[in-house]
Design an enzyme around this catalytic site. Structure first.
Site, PDB file in Angstrom:
ATOM      1  N   GLY A 264       0.812  -1.207   0.000  1.00  0.00           N
ATOM      2  CA  GLY A 264       0.000   0.000   0.000  1.00  0.00           C
ATOM      3  C   GLY A 264       0.848   1.260   0.000  1.00  0.00           C
ATOM      4  O   GLY A 264       1.380   1.668   1.038  1.00  0.00           O
TER       5      GLY A 264
ATOM      6  N   THR B  98       0.006   3.943  -2.853  1.00  0.00           N
ATOM      7  CA  THR B  98      -0.842   4.961  -3.495  1.00  0.00           C
ATOM      8  C   THR B  98      -2.012   5.362  -2.596  1.00  0.00           C
ATOM      9  O   THR B  98      -2.617   4.512  -1.934  1.00  0.00           O
ATOM     10  CB  THR B  98      -1.401   4.388  -4.814  1.00  0.00           C
ATOM     11  OG1 THR B  98      -0.292   3.969  -5.617  1.00  0.00           O
ATOM     12  CG2 THR B  98      -2.225   5.415  -5.566  1.00  0.00           C
TER      13      THR B  98
ATOM     14  N   GLU C 246       2.898   1.362 -11.201  1.00  0.00           N
ATOM     15  CA  GLU C 246       4.361   1.241 -11.043  1.00  0.00           C
ATOM     16  C   GLU C 246       5.085   2.404 -11.700  1.00  0.00           C
ATOM     17  O   GLU C 246       6.183   2.231 -12.248  1.00  0.00           O
ATOM     18  CB  GLU C 246       4.865  -0.071 -11.650  1.00  0.00           C
ATOM     19  CG  GLU C 246       4.310  -1.298 -10.975  1.00  0.00           C
ATOM     20  CD  GLU C 246       5.086  -1.683  -9.745  1.00  0.00           C
ATOM     21  OE1 GLU C 246       6.001  -0.939  -9.364  1.00  0.00           O
ATOM     22  OE2 GLU C 246       4.742  -2.713  -9.156  1.00  0.00           O
TER      23      GLU C 246
HETATM   24  P1  TGC Z   1      13.314  11.444  -5.021  1.00  0.00           P
HETATM   25  O1  TGC Z   1      13.791  12.629  -4.232  1.00  0.00           O
HETATM   26  O2  TGC Z   1      13.687  11.331  -6.457  1.00  0.00           O
HETATM   27  O3  TGC Z   1      13.816  10.107  -4.283  1.00  0.00           O
HETATM   28  C1  TGC Z   1      13.658   9.904  -2.894  1.00  0.00           C
HETATM   29  C2  TGC Z   1      14.715   8.891  -2.468  1.00  0.00           C
HETATM   30  O4  TGC Z   1      14.470   7.643  -3.105  1.00  0.00           O
HETATM   31  C3  TGC Z   1      15.595   7.273  -3.954  1.00  0.00           C
HETATM   32  N1  TGC Z   1      15.006   6.683  -5.175  1.00  0.00           N
HETATM   33  C4  TGC Z   1      15.019   5.385  -5.449  1.00  0.00           C
HETATM   34  N2  TGC Z   1      15.559   4.341  -4.826  1.00  0.00           N
HETATM   35  C5  TGC Z   1      15.390   3.129  -5.376  1.00  0.00           C
HETATM   36  N3  TGC Z   1      14.703   2.914  -6.509  1.00  0.00           N
HETATM   37  C6  TGC Z   1      14.129   3.943  -7.162  1.00  0.00           C
HETATM   38  N4  TGC Z   1      13.411   3.706  -8.278  1.00  0.00           N
HETATM   39  C7  TGC Z   1      14.273   5.240  -6.642  1.00  0.00           C
HETATM   40  N5  TGC Z   1      13.854   6.466  -7.037  1.00  0.00           N
HETATM   41  C8  TGC Z   1      14.312   7.342  -6.122  1.00  0.00           C
HETATM   42  C9  TGC Z   1      16.324   8.567  -4.204  1.00  0.00           C
HETATM   43  O5  TGC Z   1      17.679   8.316  -4.485  1.00  0.00           O
HETATM   44  C10 TGC Z   1      16.140   9.280  -2.881  1.00  0.00           C
HETATM   45  O6  TGC Z   1      17.010   8.670  -1.934  1.00  0.00           O
HETATM   46  P2  TGC Z   1      17.653   9.546  -0.741  1.00  0.00           P
HETATM   47  O7  TGC Z   1      18.630   8.616  -0.093  1.00  0.00           O
HETATM   48  O8  TGC Z   1      18.297  10.737  -1.397  1.00  0.00           O
HETATM   49  O9  TGC Z   1      16.517   9.924   0.136  1.00  0.00           O
HETATM   50  O10 TGC Z   1      11.750  11.342  -4.808  1.00  0.00           O
HETATM   51  P3  TGC Z   1      10.574  12.210  -5.394  1.00  0.00           P
HETATM   52  O11 TGC Z   1       9.583  12.434  -4.302  1.00  0.00           O
HETATM   53  O12 TGC Z   1      11.125  13.416  -6.132  1.00  0.00           O
HETATM   54  O13 TGC Z   1       9.855  11.198  -6.429  1.00  0.00           O
HETATM   55  C11 TGC Z   1      10.363  10.926  -7.635  1.00  0.00           C
HETATM   56  C12 TGC Z   1       9.345  10.071  -8.440  1.00  0.00           C
HETATM   57  C13 TGC Z   1       8.225  10.934  -8.976  1.00  0.00           C
HETATM   58  C14 TGC Z   1      10.139   9.487  -9.587  1.00  0.00           C
HETATM   59  C15 TGC Z   1       8.761   8.936  -7.559  1.00  0.00           C
HETATM   60  O14 TGC Z   1       7.925   9.444  -6.567  1.00  0.00           O
HETATM   61  C16 TGC Z   1       7.990   7.906  -8.356  1.00  0.00           C
HETATM   62  O15 TGC Z   1       8.564   6.956  -8.872  1.00  0.00           O
HETATM   63  N6  TGC Z   1       6.620   8.057  -8.484  1.00  0.00           N
HETATM   64  C17 TGC Z   1       5.780   7.049  -9.090  1.00  0.00           C
HETATM   65  C18 TGC Z   1       4.988   6.347  -8.001  1.00  0.00           C
HETATM   66  C19 TGC Z   1       4.775   4.890  -8.324  1.00  0.00           C
HETATM   67  O16 TGC Z   1       5.436   4.282  -9.147  1.00  0.00           O
HETATM   68  N7  TGC Z   1       3.842   4.261  -7.607  1.00  0.00           N
HETATM   69  C20 TGC Z   1       3.620   2.876  -7.758  1.00  0.00           C
HETATM   70  C21 TGC Z   1       2.737   2.357  -6.637  1.00  0.00           C
HETATM   71  S1  TGC Z   1       2.817   0.588  -6.436  1.00  0.00           S
HETATM   72  C22 TGC Z   1       2.066  -0.023  -7.787  1.00  0.00           C
HETATM   73  O17 TGC Z   1       1.676   0.628  -8.711  1.00  0.00           O
HETATM   74  C23 TGC Z   1       1.923  -1.479  -7.772  1.00  0.00           C
HETATM   75  S2  TGC Z   1       1.117  -2.145  -9.128  1.00  0.00           S
HETATM   76  C24 TGC Z   1       1.296  -3.728  -8.699  1.00  0.00           C
HETATM   77  C25 TGC Z   1       0.857  -4.713  -9.703  1.00  0.00           C
HETATM   78  O18 TGC Z   1      -0.369  -5.058  -9.693  1.00  0.00           O
HETATM   79  O19 TGC Z   1       1.726  -5.232 -10.478  1.00  0.00           O
HETATM   80  P1  FAD Z   2      -1.912  10.639 -11.178  1.00  0.00           P
HETATM   81  O1  FAD Z   2      -0.637  10.666 -10.424  1.00  0.00           O
HETATM   82  O2  FAD Z   2      -3.023  11.491 -10.702  1.00  0.00           O
HETATM   83  O3  FAD Z   2      -1.589  10.980 -12.704  1.00  0.00           O
HETATM   84  C1  FAD Z   2      -2.621  11.334 -13.628  1.00  0.00           C
HETATM   85  C2  FAD Z   2      -1.944  11.744 -14.937  1.00  0.00           C
HETATM   86  O4  FAD Z   2      -1.098  12.881 -14.712  1.00  0.00           O
HETATM   87  C3  FAD Z   2      -1.030  10.633 -15.493  1.00  0.00           C
HETATM   88  O5  FAD Z   2      -1.102  10.648 -16.899  1.00  0.00           O
HETATM   89  C4  FAD Z   2       0.355  11.073 -15.056  1.00  0.00           C
HETATM   90  O6  FAD Z   2       1.384  10.609 -15.905  1.00  0.00           O
HETATM   91  C5  FAD Z   2       0.225  12.597 -15.127  1.00  0.00           C
HETATM   92  N1  FAD Z   2       1.160  13.244 -14.226  1.00  0.00           N
HETATM   93  C6  FAD Z   2       1.235  13.157 -12.874  1.00  0.00           C
HETATM   94  N2  FAD Z   2       2.269  13.880 -12.419  1.00  0.00           N
HETATM   95  C7  FAD Z   2       2.873  14.409 -13.497  1.00  0.00           C
HETATM   96  C8  FAD Z   2       4.008  15.247 -13.674  1.00  0.00           C
HETATM   97  N3  FAD Z   2       4.748  15.670 -12.642  1.00  0.00           N
HETATM   98  N4  FAD Z   2       4.347  15.617 -14.931  1.00  0.00           N
HETATM   99  C9  FAD Z   2       3.628  15.169 -16.002  1.00  0.00           C
HETATM  100  N5  FAD Z   2       2.547  14.377 -15.896  1.00  0.00           N
HETATM  101  C10 FAD Z   2       2.178  14.004 -14.644  1.00  0.00           C
HETATM  102  N6  FAD Z   2      -0.603   1.332  -6.070  1.00  0.00           N
HETATM  103  C11 FAD Z   2      -0.089   0.734  -4.945  1.00  0.00           C
HETATM  104  O7  FAD Z   2       0.452   1.395  -4.069  1.00  0.00           O
HETATM  105  N7  FAD Z   2      -0.152  -0.623  -4.795  1.00  0.00           N
HETATM  106  C12 FAD Z   2      -0.737  -1.432  -5.712  1.00  0.00           C
HETATM  107  O8  FAD Z   2      -0.770  -2.671  -5.524  1.00  0.00           O
HETATM  108  C13 FAD Z   2      -1.321  -0.837  -6.872  1.00  0.00           C
HETATM  109  N8  FAD Z   2      -1.967  -1.606  -7.779  1.00  0.00           N
HETATM  110  C14 FAD Z   2      -2.633  -0.994  -8.818  1.00  0.00           C
HETATM  111  C15 FAD Z   2      -3.465  -1.772  -9.637  1.00  0.00           C
HETATM  112  C16 FAD Z   2      -4.175  -1.157 -10.677  1.00  0.00           C
HETATM  113  C17 FAD Z   2      -5.099  -1.979 -11.516  1.00  0.00           C
HETATM  114  C18 FAD Z   2      -4.019   0.228 -10.915  1.00  0.00           C
HETATM  115  C19 FAD Z   2      -4.733   0.892 -12.069  1.00  0.00           C
HETATM  116  C20 FAD Z   2      -3.215   0.984 -10.106  1.00  0.00           C
HETATM  117  C21 FAD Z   2      -2.535   0.389  -9.021  1.00  0.00           C
HETATM  118  N9  FAD Z   2      -1.773   1.156  -8.133  1.00  0.00           N
HETATM  119  C22 FAD Z   2      -1.216   0.582  -7.015  1.00  0.00           C
HETATM  120  C23 FAD Z   2      -1.769   2.612  -8.242  1.00  0.00           C
HETATM  121  C24 FAD Z   2      -0.797   3.142  -9.298  1.00  0.00           C
HETATM  122  O9  FAD Z   2       0.525   3.002  -8.902  1.00  0.00           O
HETATM  123  C25 FAD Z   2      -1.167   4.609  -9.548  1.00  0.00           C
HETATM  124  O10 FAD Z   2      -2.392   4.610 -10.238  1.00  0.00           O
HETATM  125  C26 FAD Z   2      -0.084   5.332 -10.334  1.00  0.00           C
HETATM  126  O11 FAD Z   2       1.065   5.510  -9.551  1.00  0.00           O
HETATM  127  C27 FAD Z   2      -0.562   6.698 -10.862  1.00  0.00           C
HETATM  128  O12 FAD Z   2      -1.213   7.429  -9.886  1.00  0.00           O
HETATM  129  P2  FAD Z   2      -2.661   8.081 -10.186  1.00  0.00           P
HETATM  130  O13 FAD Z   2      -3.534   7.025 -10.737  1.00  0.00           O
HETATM  131  O14 FAD Z   2      -3.079   8.770  -8.946  1.00  0.00           O
HETATM  132  O15 FAD Z   2      -2.407   9.125 -11.337  1.00  0.00           O
END
Ligand code: TGC
Ligand code: FAD
Length: 385
Positions: free
Chosen positions: A132, A134, A364
């Site tokens: 968890g 998001t 992701e």
């Molecule tokens: P930022 O200041 O860039 O980084 C904070 C700290 O984290 C380190 N870091 C990483 N470390 C390991 N792996 C990575 N990919 C890392 N990216 C950054 C970084 O070096 C720093 O470390 P430190 O020691 O200096 O504190 O953080 P930011 O707040 O500016 O965020 C950057 C950003 C936007 C790229 C990041 O927040 C991001 O990747 N956002 C996307 C969120 C996301 O991917 N959510 C996914 C939720 S889980 C999910 O979707 C599961 S789906 C599951 C499924 O069904 O398959």
């Molecule tokens: P938002 O962040 O609101 O983004 C909306 C749009 O704005 C996107 O097109 C994005 O690219 C764009 N945008 C946002 N910020 C910027 C920027 N700075 N510059 C340019 N464009 C931007 N999360 C978990 O933690 N655990 C899970 O197990 C998990 N499973 C998931 C399963 C499914 C089926 C789905 C659909 C999502 C899941 N997620 C999970 C959540 C997922 O990681 C988020 O949906 C994802 O990180 C995007 O967040 P959001 O949907 O709030 O979109």
């Protein structure tokens, strides 16, 4: 790898990789493909597959055997995700979450007690996990999360809500990221903990064979021993690097499924007195798909080498996730075109994969977020805000 492998990557694998992947490929053909369309249409997760996947050693492929994992390399993990997603993104999602987002943080940041208590049960699927991060108002920007933990005499009091959590309703253990004194920490929240609920989210047009849930915490008491030993956003982001790696491979599996269906269809569908595969426009589409799939496979193979050598950066992983998921979605849309009206039927896998990949493009880290990660790598300038 019995399926599309134009550059014979199979010849680069060890016998162990080949045996494992061939048996998994049979599993996908025999156990997943015959049931998945119905589950997709019904919006149900095929829970009958979970223990069978565990028996194949899918959960915790890279986790050492002493904790119940397979102790295999990242190449094996990637190949497995490719095969599973050739079946359906929901099955690969289940495996990604269990392995990379639940077992990995416990293995990497957990105490010895946490590892011994949870890892063997997660590997055998006796327990299911979820991750968890998001929240309703913080998706791409998890740093803004509102879920909050307060230190108490015996542990922590957790309040807040997570959304879009894969396997949330099924999970026995949730890895929950929350702020403690303003800094992100990870907590193990066990099913049945008072104040914790995980209602399923309904109405998805994508990943319909996967359970997606909210996680709600209302004065939820977490024992002291359930905190992970990591602080800051790098905790959850490091887990995402693992899962994104698997997705980069998985997306290729989905692309292979739609490509192979399109090739077969183009040879058998007759229009204007010829198979549609005899038309140059259709051949161009097939050549495009094969080219893009093969390029993605080569990226993945090299990325696996970097992961196994400990030399992969999060940016390498972002590159592969971004490229391969977009590529797979493009292939699914093109394959749908080649199938004409039949492309929207559940008799063919293309619309299911196309719909699933819409989620994979977003979760992701969205395609845009990975673009910005690469943009920051190239220029040295972060353009998130
Ligand atoms: P930022 O200041 O860039 O980084 C904070 C700290 O984290 C380190 N870091 C990483 N470390 C390991 N792996 C990575 N990919 C890392 N990216 C950054 C970084 O070096 C720093 O470390 P430190 O020691 O200096 O504190 O953080 P930011 O707040 O500016 O965020 C950057 C950003 C936007 C790229 C990041 O927040 C991001 O990747 N956002 C996307 C969120 C996301 O991917 N959510 C996914 C939720 S889980 C999910 O979707 C599961 S789906 C599951 C499924 O069904 O398959
Ligand atoms: P938002 O962040 O609101 O983004 C909306 C749009 O704005 C996107 O097109 C994005 O690219 C764009 N945008 C946002 N910020 C910027 C920027 N700075 N510059 C340019 N464009 C931007 N999360 C978990 O933690 N655990 C899970 O197990 C998990 N499973 C998931 C399963 C499914 C089926 C789905 C659909 C999502 C899941 N997620 C999970 C959540 C997922 O990681 C988020 O949906 C994802 O990180 C995007 O967040 P959001 O949907 O709030 O979109």
């Amino acid at each position: 790898m019995k399926n599309t492998d134009f550059f014979d990557i199979k010849s680069l694998l060890t016998e162990e990789h080949k045996l494992f992947i061939d048996s998994l490929s049979d599993f996908v053909d025999i156990e997943i493909l015959p049931v998945i369309e119905e589950h997709f249409l019904e919006g149900t997760y095929p829970s009958e597959l979970t223990l069978k996947l565990a028996e194949l050693g899918i959960f915790g492929i890279t986790i050492p055997q002493e904790y119940g994992g397979a102790g295999a390399d990242y190449l094996m993990y990637g190949l497995a995700m490719q095969e599973l997603e050739r079946g359906d993104s929901a099955i690969r999602s289940f495996a990604s979450v269990q392995s990379s987002l639940v077992m990995y943080p416990i293995y990497k940041y957990g105490s010895e007690n946490q590892k011994n208590k949870w890892l063997p049960k997660l590997a055998s699927a006796e327990s299911i996990g979820c991750f968890g991060l998001t929240e309703p108002d913080f998706g791409s920007n998890p740093a803004g999360m509102l879920t909050n933990a307060v230190k108490t005499r015996s542990g922590y009091l957790l309040n807040g809500a997570k959304m879009w959590i894969t396997n949330g309703t099924l999970a026995d253990i949730a890895i929950v990221w929350a702020k403690l004194d303003g800094i992100v920490h990870g907590f193990l929240v066990e099913k049945g903990t008072p104040g914790f609920s995980a209602p399923e989210m309904k109405g998805k047009h994508s990943l319909r064979a996967s359970v997606t849930s909210e996680l709600i915490f209302q004065d939820c008491e977490i024992p002291e021993e359930n905190i992970l030993n990591i602080s800051g956003l790098k905790g959850p982001l490091s887990c995402l690097t693992q899962a994104r790696y698997g997705i980069a491979w998985g997306a290729v599996g989905a692309a292979i499924a739609v490509y192979e269906s399109a090739v077969e269809y183009s040879k058998t569908r007759i229009q204007f007195g010829k198979p549609i595969g005899a038309f140059q426009l259709v051949q161009e589409k097939l050549a495009y798909m094969l080219t893009e799939i093969s390029k993605a496979q080569l990226i993945n193979f090299r990325l696996a080498q970097l992961m196994d050598g400990g030399n992969a950066t999060p940016q390498h992983v972002s590159f592969a996730k971004r490229n391969n998921v977009r590529m797979a979605l493009d292939c699914a849309r093109i394959a749908r075109e080649i199938h004409g009206a039949n492309g929207i039927l559940s008799e063919y896998p293309v619309m299911r994969h196309a719909a699933n990949l819409e989620s994979v493009l977003t979760y992701e880290g969205t395609h845009d977020i990975h673009t910005l990660i690469l943009g920051q790598h190239i220029t040295g300038i972060a353009a998130y805000e």
